[in-house]
Design a protein around this motif. Structure first.
Motif, PDB file in Angstrom:
ATOM      1  N   GLU A   1       0.992  -1.261  -0.123  1.00  0.00           N
ATOM      2  CA  GLU A   1       0.002  -0.006  -0.073  1.00  0.00           C
ATOM      3  C   GLU A   1       0.569   1.168  -0.148  1.00  0.00           C
ATOM      4  OE1 GLU A   1      -4.169  -1.865   2.082  1.00  0.00           O
ATOM      5  OE2 GLU A   1      -2.463  -1.243   3.323  1.00  0.00           O
ATOM      6  N   ILE A   2       1.911   1.210   0.776  1.00  0.00           N
ATOM      7  CA  ILE A   2       3.100   2.369   0.628  1.00  0.00           C
ATOM      8  C   ILE A   2       3.477   2.463  -0.667  1.00  0.00           C
ATOM      9  CG2 ILE A   2       5.228   2.835   0.951  1.00  0.00           C
ATOM     10  CD1 ILE A   2       5.062   1.706   3.756  1.00  0.00           C
ATOM     11  N   SER A   3       3.563   1.486  -1.612  1.00  0.00           N
ATOM     12  CA  SER A   3       3.933   1.406  -3.111  1.00  0.00           C
ATOM     13  C   SER A   3       2.958   2.051  -3.806  1.00  0.00           C
ATOM     14  CB  SER A   3       4.307   0.122  -3.676  1.00  0.00           C
ATOM     15  OG  SER A   3       4.386  -0.035  -4.946  1.00  0.00           O
ATOM     16  N   GLN A   4       1.701   1.849  -3.357  1.00  0.00           N
ATOM     17  CA  GLN A   4       0.490   2.404  -4.079  1.00  0.00           C
ATOM     18  C   GLN A   4       0.548   3.773  -3.977  1.00  0.00           C
ATOM     19  OE1 GLN A   4      -3.228   0.271  -2.976  1.00  0.00           O
ATOM     20  NE2 GLN A   4      -4.405   1.654  -4.223  1.00  0.00           N
ATOM     21  N   VAL A   5       0.678   4.431  -2.860  1.00  0.00           N
ATOM     22  CA  VAL A   5       0.615   5.696  -2.359  1.00  0.00           C
ATOM     23  C   VAL A   5       1.788   6.403  -3.453  1.00  0.00           C
ATOM     24  CG1 VAL A   5       1.150   7.622  -0.733  1.00  0.00           C
ATOM     25  CG2 VAL A   5      -0.142   5.496  -0.080  1.00  0.00           C
ATOM     26  N   CYS A   6       2.950   5.610  -3.599  1.00  0.00           N
ATOM     27  CA  CYS A   6       3.921   6.108  -4.431  1.00  0.00           C
ATOM     28  C   CYS A   6       3.394   6.287  -5.886  1.00  0.00           C
ATOM     29  CB  CYS A   6       5.042   5.201  -4.443  1.00  0.00           C
ATOM     30  SG  CYS A   6       6.244   5.194  -2.857  1.00  0.00           S
ATOM     31  N   GLN A   7       2.702   5.383  -6.192  1.00  0.00           N
ATOM     32  CA  GLN A   7       2.264   5.411  -7.637  1.00  0.00           C
ATOM     33  C   GLN A   7       1.291   6.449  -7.852  1.00  0.00           C
ATOM     34  OE1 GLN A   7       0.753   1.207  -8.465  1.00  0.00           O
ATOM     35  NE2 GLN A   7       2.518   0.622  -7.972  1.00  0.00           N
ATOM     36  N   LEU A   8       0.239   6.709  -6.964  1.00  0.00           N
ATOM     37  CA  LEU A   8      -0.419   8.145  -6.931  1.00  0.00           C
ATOM     38  C   LEU A   8       0.177   9.198  -7.033  1.00  0.00           C
ATOM     39  CD1 LEU A   8      -3.133   6.723  -4.484  1.00  0.00           C
ATOM     40  CD2 LEU A   8      -3.447   6.965  -6.895  1.00  0.00           C
ATOM     41  N   CYS A   9       1.330   9.246  -6.117  1.00  0.00           N
ATOM     42  CA  CYS A   9       2.092  10.546  -5.984  1.00  0.00           C
ATOM     43  C   CYS A   9       2.855  10.746  -7.460  1.00  0.00           C
ATOM     44  CB  CYS A   9       3.021  10.639  -4.974  1.00  0.00           C
ATOM     45  SG  CYS A   9       2.383  10.701  -3.277  1.00  0.00           S
ATOM     46  N   GLN A  10       3.267   9.767  -8.220  1.00  0.00           N
ATOM     47  CA  GLN A  10       3.998   9.746  -9.355  1.00  0.00           C
ATOM     48  C   GLN A  10       3.320  10.445 -10.375  1.00  0.00           C
ATOM     49  OE1 GLN A  10       4.969   5.768 -10.401  1.00  0.00           O
ATOM     50  NE2 GLN A  10       6.921   5.760  -8.771  1.00  0.00           N
ATOM     51  N   GLN A  11       1.977  10.473 -10.281  1.00  0.00           N
ATOM     52  CA  GLN A  11       0.809  10.799 -11.145  1.00  0.00           C
ATOM     53  C   GLN A  11       0.751  12.361 -11.084  1.00  0.00           C
ATOM     54  OE1 GLN A  11      -2.488   8.545 -10.868  1.00  0.00           O
ATOM     55  NE2 GLN A  11      -1.405   6.467 -11.078  1.00  0.00           N
ATOM     56  N   SER A  12       0.973  12.802  -9.757  1.00  0.00           N
ATOM     57  CA  SER A  12       0.497  14.259  -9.466  1.00  0.00           C
ATOM     58  C   SER A  12       1.753  14.795  -8.677  1.00  0.00           C
ATOM     59  CB  SER A  12      -0.820  14.171  -8.874  1.00  0.00           C
ATOM     60  OG  SER A  12      -0.987  15.517  -8.243  1.00  0.00           O
ATOM     61  N   PRO A  13       2.244  15.898  -9.195  1.00  0.00           N
ATOM     62  CA  PRO A  13       3.594  16.351  -8.680  1.00  0.00           C
ATOM     63  C   PRO A  13       2.915  17.215  -7.150  1.00  0.00           C
ATOM     64  CG  PRO A  13       3.904  16.956 -10.876  1.00  0.00           C
ATOM     65  CD  PRO A  13       2.557  16.145 -10.649  1.00  0.00           C
ATOM     66  N   ARG A  14       1.888  17.695  -7.415  1.00  0.00           N
ATOM     67  CA  ARG A  14       1.153  18.588  -6.299  1.00  0.00           C
ATOM     68  C   ARG A  14       0.887  17.588  -5.037  1.00  0.00           C
ATOM     69  NH1 ARG A  14      -3.537  22.262  -8.174  1.00  0.00           N
ATOM     70  NH2 ARG A  14      -1.764  23.521  -8.810  1.00  0.00           N
ATOM     71  N   LEU A  15       0.487  16.531  -5.372  1.00  0.00           N
ATOM     72  CA  LEU A  15      -0.015  15.455  -4.607  1.00  0.00           C
ATOM     73  C   LEU A  15       1.080  15.005  -3.806  1.00  0.00           C
ATOM     74  CD1 LEU A  15      -2.649  14.026  -3.664  1.00  0.00           C
ATOM     75  CD2 LEU A  15      -2.077  12.053  -5.147  1.00  0.00           C
ATOM     76  N   PHE A  16       2.290  14.735  -4.654  1.00  0.00           N
ATOM     77  CA  PHE A  16       3.836  14.351  -3.890  1.00  0.00           C
ATOM     78  C   PHE A  16       4.339  15.513  -2.984  1.00  0.00           C
ATOM     79  CE2 PHE A  16       8.255  14.170  -3.985  1.00  0.00           C
ATOM     80  CZ  PHE A  16       8.696  13.081  -3.524  1.00  0.00           C
ATOM     81  N   SER A  17       4.067  16.614  -3.462  1.00  0.00           N
ATOM     82  CA  SER A  17       4.364  17.745  -2.461  1.00  0.00           C
ATOM     83  C   SER A  17       3.956  18.004  -1.262  1.00  0.00           C
ATOM     84  CB  SER A  17       4.325  19.162  -3.253  1.00  0.00           C
ATOM     85  OG  SER A  17       4.596  20.145  -2.609  1.00  0.00           O
ATOM     86  N   ASN A  18       2.599  17.591  -1.430  1.00  0.00           N
ATOM     87  CA  ASN A  18       1.803  17.645  -0.148  1.00  0.00           C
ATOM     88  C   ASN A  18       1.808  16.374   0.994  1.00  0.00           C
ATOM     89  OD1 ASN A  18       0.649  20.079  -0.872  1.00  0.00           O
ATOM     90  ND2 ASN A  18      -0.974  19.278  -1.902  1.00  0.00           N
ATOM     91  N   HIS A  19       2.556  15.331   0.139  1.00  0.00           N
ATOM     92  CA  HIS A  19       2.407  14.015   1.165  1.00  0.00           C
ATOM     93  C   HIS A  19       3.778  13.326   1.159  1.00  0.00           C
ATOM     94  CE1 HIS A  19      -1.940  13.803   1.594  1.00  0.00           C
ATOM     95  NE2 HIS A  19      -2.076  14.333   0.686  1.00  0.00           N
ATOM     96  N   ALA A  20       4.869  14.043   0.591  1.00  0.00           N
ATOM     97  CA  ALA A  20       5.946  13.451   0.667  1.00  0.00           C
ATOM     98  C   ALA A  20       6.561  13.194   2.091  1.00  0.00           C
ATOM     99  CB  ALA A  20       6.908  14.620  -0.098  1.00  0.00           C
TER     100      ALA A  20
END
Length: 614
Positions: free
Chosen positions: A360-379
Motif C-alpha cells: 500500500e505504501i507502493s500504491q501511494v508512491c504510484q498515486l504521487c508519481q501521477q501528480s507532482p502537487r500530491l507528492f509535494s503535499n504528502h512526501a
C-alpha cells in the motif's frame, strides 16, 4: 397623393429590408446552431470525437459572426482544447481572445479558465492579476464575483499564502452578506475557518465556527444545500478535535456528522435553481461528502485503536472511490485515496500485516508519481510511513534516514512532533550510539513543559517515550512516573493503543523489580486490550511476560498456555516479516531523495532478524 405614395413606397422598402435582415439573421442563427449542435454531438460521443468538435467550432469564424458569437466560440474552443487535449498553446490563444470583448458572461468564464491554464503551466504570476482584474469588474455579477474570489483564494492556498487566502474569503463573506446570500456567506466563512485551522489560529477559529453554526442553523433553503453546510461545519469540528488528539471528546460531533450524511443520502436533488445567483454553489457532491465522512471515521478509529473498524470503513471508502474515479477525474478523489491509504498503512503495521502495508505504501508512491502537487503535499507523510515500516522490520538505520528525510520535508507542527517522537524511540532502541542527538530530541518534545503542539495524544505519546527511555536507563521510578502520566492522559481520551503500550511496559518494570503481583495486574489488561485492538507487537510482548510471570509463580499450565500464545504470535510475525522483506517494494527503504522511484529491484534475500520481534 404623391407624398403619400412615396411614404408608402419607403415603408414598403423598409419592411422589405427588415424582412431581409430578419431572414439573414434567421439564416445566420440556423448555420450557427447547426455547427454548435454538431460540435456538441462530437464532444459527447462515446468515445468523444474532439477533433471533429474543434473543426465544427472553427467553421464558425469564416461566416463573420456577430462579436458576441465570435467571443463565445473562442471561449468554447479554448475550453474544449484545455479540457480534452494537450494543445495548451491554442487553448490559451482562444481564451485570451475571449477575455477581451465586453460580454460579461463570456469574459468572466474565460478569465476563470485562462487562470487555471496559467497555473497548470506554472505561470501563477500571470493568473493572479487576471483574476484580480476580473474580481474588480465583476461586482455587479454576484455569481462570477463569488466564484472568482473562491478561485483566487484557492490559488493563494496552493501557494501556502494562507493569510491572503483568508483575507479574500473574508471579503467574499461580506459581499455575500450584502447581496443577501447567507448560504454563500457560510461557505466563505467555513472555508476561512478551514484555513485558520491549518494555520493553528485557534483563537480566531472558535468565534468563527460559532458564527458559522448560527448561520447554518438559521438558514432556510434547499435541504441538500443546508445539510451540506452542516457536513462542512461538522467536518471542521471533528478534524479540529482529532488534530488535538481528543478522541473521546469528538464522539458526539462524529455521531452528528454520520447522521447528517445519512440524511443527505435520502434527499433527492432539487432541480429548482436558487433565486439568488450568488447561491449557485455546492461545497462537494453528495458522493464526495460520503467518502469524506468515511475518511474522518477512519481517522478517529485509528487514533482510538479500533483498527478493525478502521479497516471496515477504509474498504467502504476505497470501493466508493474506485467507482467515482471511473466517471470523475477530480484531484480531490486522489487526495482522499492517499489519506485513506496513509491511515490504513499505519493500522496494518500495528496488526502485523507488514507485507500488505508495504504494497500500500507502493500504491501511494504510484498515486504521487501521477501528480507532482500530491507528492509535494504528502512526501513527508510517505517517508514517515516508510520509517515506521523500517522500525517494524528492524531496519533501524533506514528508519533513521526516513524519519530525518520526513523532518526535512515538513513544516506541519503535529507531523513534526509525531516524527520526532518515533525517531527518539529508534535512538532509544539503538542504545548509546546517538546519546547527544537523543537528549536534544527529548528536550524538544518535553511533555512537562513547552510541548510544541496542543495535541493531547502526541503529548501522551511523549510521556510514553520518556518512560521508555528511563526504563532502558534503569531509572524505574522515573519511568513509572512518566508511564502513569501516559495512562492518565490516554484513559481520559480513550487512546487504547497508548494505554496498552503503557500497561505492558509498566508490567515489565514491575517484573524486573520482582513485584510479580503488580506486574500481572498490568500485563493481563494490556493483553486484553491488545487483543481487542488488535496490536500484534503488544500481544507478543504481553504473552512473553505472562509466560515468565507464571513460570516464576509456579503456574505451569498458565505458563505453558502463554508460551504457546507467544510461539503463535512469533510465527505469524516472522512469516509476515520474511514475506515483506522479500518483496521488490522493500527497496523503497533506501529512497530518501527526489520523487518516488518508478521501479523496484527484487532483494537477494530477506532480513529475518527477530530482534524487533522478540
Amino acid at each position: 397623393m404623391a407624398a403619400q405614395a412615396a411614404a408608402a413606397a419607403q415603408a414598403a422598402a423598409a419592411a422589405q429590408a427588415a424582412a431581409a435582415q430578419a431572414a439573414q439573421a434567421e439564416a445566420a442563427e440556423s448555420w450557427y446552431l447547426a455547427l454548435l449542435g454538431f460540435a456538441e454531438h462530437f464532444r459527447t460521443s462515446s468515445p468523444p470525437k474532439i477533433r471533429l468538435c474543434v473543426h465544427c467550432l472553427q467553421a464558425v469564424f469564416p461566416f463573420k459572426p456577430p462579436q458576441r458569437i465570435e467571443a463565445r466560440t473562442h471561449l468554447q474552443l479554448g475550453s474544449v482544447l484545455y479540457h480534452h487535449t494537450k494543445n495548451s498553446e491554442q487553448a490559451r490563444s482562444h481564451l485570451e481572445k475571449a477575455v477581451i470583448p465586453q460580454f460579461e458572461d463570456v469574459k468572466f468564464e474565460a478569465a476563470s479558465l485562462l487562470s487555471e491554464l496559467y497555473c497548470q503551466e506554472n505561470s501563477v504570476d500571470a493568473a493572479k492579476p487576471l483574476l484580480r482584474k476580473a474580481i474588480q469588474i465583476s461586482q455587479q455579477t454576484p455569481y462570477w464575483h463569488c466564484r472568482l474570489l473562491f478561485q483566487l483564494a484557492q490559488l493563494h492556498t496552493l501557494e501556502k499564502d494562507l493569510v491572503s487566502a483568508c483575507d479574500l474569503l473574508g471579503v467574499g463573506a461580506e459581499y455575500a452578506r450584502v447581496v443577501g446570500s447567507e448560504y454563500t456567506r457560510a461557505l466563505f466563512l467555513l472555508s476561512k475557518g478551514m484555513l485558520l485551522l491549518m494555520e493553528r489560529k485557534l483563537q480566531e477559529v472558535h468565534p468563527l465556527l460559532t458564527l458559522c453554526g448560527q448561520i447554518v442553523e438559521n438558514w432556510q433553503g434547499n435541504p441538500i444545500q443546508k445539510e451540506s453546510l452542516r457536513v462542512f461545519f461538522l467536518v471542521l469540528q471533528v478534524t479540529h478535535y482529532l488534530d488535538a488528539g481528543q478522541v473521546k471528546s469528538v464522539k458526539p460531533c462524529l455521531k452528528q456528522l454520520q447522521q447528517c450524511i445519512q440524511t443527505i443520502s435520502t434527499l433527492h436533488d432539487d432541480e429548482i435553481l436558487p433565486s439568488n445567483p450568488a447561491d449557485l454553489f455546492h461545497w462537494l457532491p453528495k458522493e464526495h461528502m460520503c467518502v469524506l465522512v468515511y475518511l474522518v471515521t477512519v481517522m478517529h478509529s485509528m487514533q482510538a485503536g479500533y483498527l478493525e473498524k478502521a479497516q471496515k470503513y477504509t474498504d467502504k471508502a476505497l470501493m466508493q472511490l474506485e467507482k467515482l474515479k471511473m466517471l470523475d477525474c477530480s484531484p480531490i478523489l486522489s487526495s482522499f485515496q492517499v489519506i485513506l491509504l496513509e491511515h490504513i498503512i499505519m493500522c496494518r503495521l500495528v496488526t502485523g500485516h507488514k507485507a500488505t502495508a508495504l504494497q500500500e505504501i507502493s500504491q501511494v508512491c504510484q498515486l504521487c508519481q501521477q501528480s507532482p502537487r500530491l507528492f509535494s503535499n504528502h512526501a513527508a507523510q510517505l517517508h514517515t510511513l516508510l520509517g515506521l515500516y523500517c522500525v517494524s522490520v528492524n531496519c533501524m538505520d533506514n528508519a533513521e534516514a526516513q524519519f530525518t528525510t520526513a523532518l526535512r520535508l515538513t513544516n506541519h507542527q503535529e507531523l513534526w512532533a509525531f516524527i520526532v517522537t518515533n525517531l527518539a524511540s529508534v535512538y532509544i532502541r539503538e542504545g548509546n550510539r546517538h546519546q547527544e542527538v537523543l537528549y536534544s530530541l527529548l528536550e524538544r518534545i518535553n511533555p512537562d513543559h513547552s510541548f510544541p503542539v496542543s495535541s493531547h495524544c502526541l503529548r501522551a505519546a511523549a510521556f510514553y517515550v520518556r518512560g521508555l527511555f528511563s526504563f532502558f536507563q534503569g531509572r524505574y521510578n522515573e519511568a513509572k512516573r512518566f508511564l502513569r502520566e501516559t495512562l492518565k492522559m490516554s484513559n481520559a481520551e480513550d487512546l487504547n493503543r497508548l494505554t496498552a503500550c503503557s500497561l505492558v511496559l509498566l508490567g515489565h518494570i514491575f517484573y524486573v523489580l520482582g513485584n510479580h503481583r503488580e506486574s500481572n495486574n498490568m500485563v493481563v489488561p494490556a493483553m486484553q486490550l491488545a487483543s481487542k485492538i488488535p496490536d500484534m507487537s503488544v500481544q507478543l510482548w504481553s504473552s512473553a511476560l505472562l509466560r515468565d510471570l507464571n513460570k516464576a509463580c509456579g503456574n505451569a499450565m498458565d505458563a505453558h498456555e502463554a508460551a504457546q500464545m507467544h510461539q503463535n504470535f512469533s510465527q505469524q510475525l516472522l512469516q509476515d516479516h520474511i514475506e515483506a522483506c522479500s518483496l521488490p517494494e522493500h527497496n523503497l527503504i533506501t529512497w530518501t531523495d527526489g520523487p518516488p522511484p518508478v521501479q523496484f529491484q527484487a532483494q537477494n534475500g530477506p532480513n529475518t532478524s527477530l530482534a524487533s520481534l522478540l
